[in-house]
Design a protein around this motif. Sequence first.
Motif, short mmCIF file in Angstrom:
data_model
loop_
_atom_site.label_atom_id
_atom_site.label_comp_id
_atom_site.label_asym_id
_atom_site.label_seq_id
_atom_site.Cartn_x
_atom_site.Cartn_y
_atom_site.Cartn_z
N VAL A 77 0.85 -1.20 0.00
CA VAL A 77 0.00 0.00 0.00
C VAL A 77 0.88 1.24 0.00
O VAL A 77 1.83 1.34 0.78
N THR A 78 0.58 2.17 -0.87
CA THR A 78 1.30 3.44 -0.92
C THR A 78 0.29 4.59 -0.90
O THR A 78 -0.87 4.41 -1.28
N GLY A 79 0.72 5.75 -0.47
CA GLY A 79 -0.11 6.94 -0.56
C GLY A 79 -0.94 7.25 0.66
O GLY A 79 -1.36 8.39 0.85
N VAL A 80 -1.21 6.25 1.50
CA VAL A 80 -1.96 6.49 2.74
C VAL A 80 -1.29 5.73 3.87
O VAL A 80 -0.59 4.74 3.65
N ALA A 81 -1.52 6.20 5.10
CA ALA A 81 -0.90 5.59 6.27
C ALA A 81 -1.91 5.53 7.41
O ALA A 81 -2.97 6.18 7.36
N VAL A 82 -1.57 4.74 8.41
CA VAL A 82 -2.43 4.65 9.60
C VAL A 82 -2.65 6.05 10.17
O VAL A 82 -1.72 6.84 10.31
N GLY A 83 -3.90 6.35 10.47
CA GLY A 83 -4.26 7.65 11.01
C GLY A 83 -4.81 8.62 9.99
O GLY A 83 -5.40 9.65 10.37
N ASP A 84 -4.65 8.33 8.71
CA ASP A 84 -5.17 9.22 7.67
C ASP A 84 -6.70 9.15 7.61
O ASP A 84 -7.30 8.07 7.72
N GLU A 85 -7.31 10.30 7.41
CA GLU A 85 -8.76 10.36 7.18
C GLU A 85 -9.01 10.17 5.69
O GLU A 85 -8.45 10.91 4.86
N VAL A 86 -9.84 9.19 5.34
CA VAL A 86 -10.02 8.81 3.95
C VAL A 86 -11.49 8.55 3.65
O VAL A 86 -12.33 8.44 4.55
N PHE A 87 -11.78 8.42 2.35
CA PHE A 87 -13.08 7.93 1.91
C PHE A 87 -12.85 7.09 0.66
O PHE A 87 -11.81 7.22 -0.01
N GLY A 88 -13.80 6.22 0.35
CA GLY A 88 -13.63 5.40 -0.83
C GLY A 88 -14.59 4.25 -0.91
O GLY A 88 -15.68 4.28 -0.32
N TRP A 89 -14.17 3.22 -1.65
CA TRP A 89 -15.02 2.08 -1.98
C TRP A 89 -14.64 0.89 -1.11
O TRP A 89 -13.49 0.44 -1.11
N ALA A 90 -15.60 0.34 -0.39
CA ALA A 90 -15.35 -0.83 0.45
C ALA A 90 -15.28 -2.09 -0.41
O ALA A 90 -15.98 -2.20 -1.43
N ARG A 91 -14.43 -3.04 0.00
CA ARG A 91 -14.41 -4.34 -0.66
C ARG A 91 -15.79 -4.98 -0.56
O ARG A 91 -16.33 -5.53 -1.51
N ARG A 92 -16.36 -4.93 0.62
CA ARG A 92 -17.72 -5.36 0.92
C ARG A 92 -18.00 -4.94 2.35
O ARG A 92 -17.09 -4.57 3.10
N GLY A 93 -19.25 -4.99 2.75
CA GLY A 93 -19.58 -4.79 4.15
C GLY A 93 -19.22 -3.44 4.73
O GLY A 93 -18.66 -3.35 5.83
N GLY A 94 -19.55 -2.37 4.02
CA GLY A 94 -19.28 -1.04 4.54
C GLY A 94 -20.15 -0.65 5.72
O GLY A 94 -19.80 0.26 6.48
#
Length: 303
Positions: A77-94
């Motif tokens: 994984v690149t570009g994000v780290a633990v503690g980052d506030e994010v949004f996006g697409w769940a694999r499943r079960g959001g």
Amino acid sequence: MRAIAFDEFGGPEVLKIVDIPVPEPGAGEVRVAVRAAGVNPADWKVRSGALTFGEPVFPQYPGAEIAGVVDAVGPSVTGVAVGDEVFGWARRGGYAEYALSAAVVRKPAGLGWADAVALPVAVSTADYVLKLLQLQPGETLLINGAAGAVGSMAVQLAVAGGVSVIGTASQANQDVVRALGATPTTYGAGLAERVRALTPKGVDAVFDAAGHGGLPDAIDLRGGTDRIVTIADPAAAELGVTFTSTGGSPRPTELAGQVAERLAAGEYRLPGPARTFSLDQAPAAQQESETGRGPGKVVLLVS
């Protein structure tokens, strides 16, 4: 962790709170401590059995959109780290306290959770359909359902690309459509005549994001089925119109990030304030989404 699941097709009452293990991220995945989960028409269509993907396997865990804090990061994984506030697409079960994702974007600091989670499906679906329609600057696009989540995003993306947009909505949402940058009109009987009065040269493409039986008018306006796409009308097949229920793949994370920044800066707008529910109110949230009342996104807030 707590999550929402269902063991059979049916009404909202089949949705139950369950306790399941917290998932571990694999290669290319992050685990997100969910703060908000989006509720979409596809969620209740799958729950009811109206929309299926192969042989059903239970239990099923709904929810494709999440916003929250990165809690763990898998390999590569690149570009994000633990503690980052994010949004996006769940694999499943959001609809859960934690969810895995392979497609997240950093959330602008000025953007709330409920607003951020309104973006993934709307951005991906609108972008996918607009590309299918192969729009060019200077063309005119009719969007049916321009005050909805997907329709409103399609209006703004199209206008940003130099396309003139006519958008249909209920009488109550005409000002919403106008504020998005489109010329508003109402849907229903006489639509083709109303659109011709607004654009005598006709329309170059039609994006039906609402249904409401508008495809015959779209075909009338286009003089055929070319460059008409619907995401909402099951009559598409018998009429020879392109139907799609996918937001496309790969997920347009870069575009979603750009939209989020513009939304936080006040350059883009959502069609209305979110209608929020707690996780254990998921049945009521899906029922609210199914009624189609109000232009705002239906969102589960997860503590």
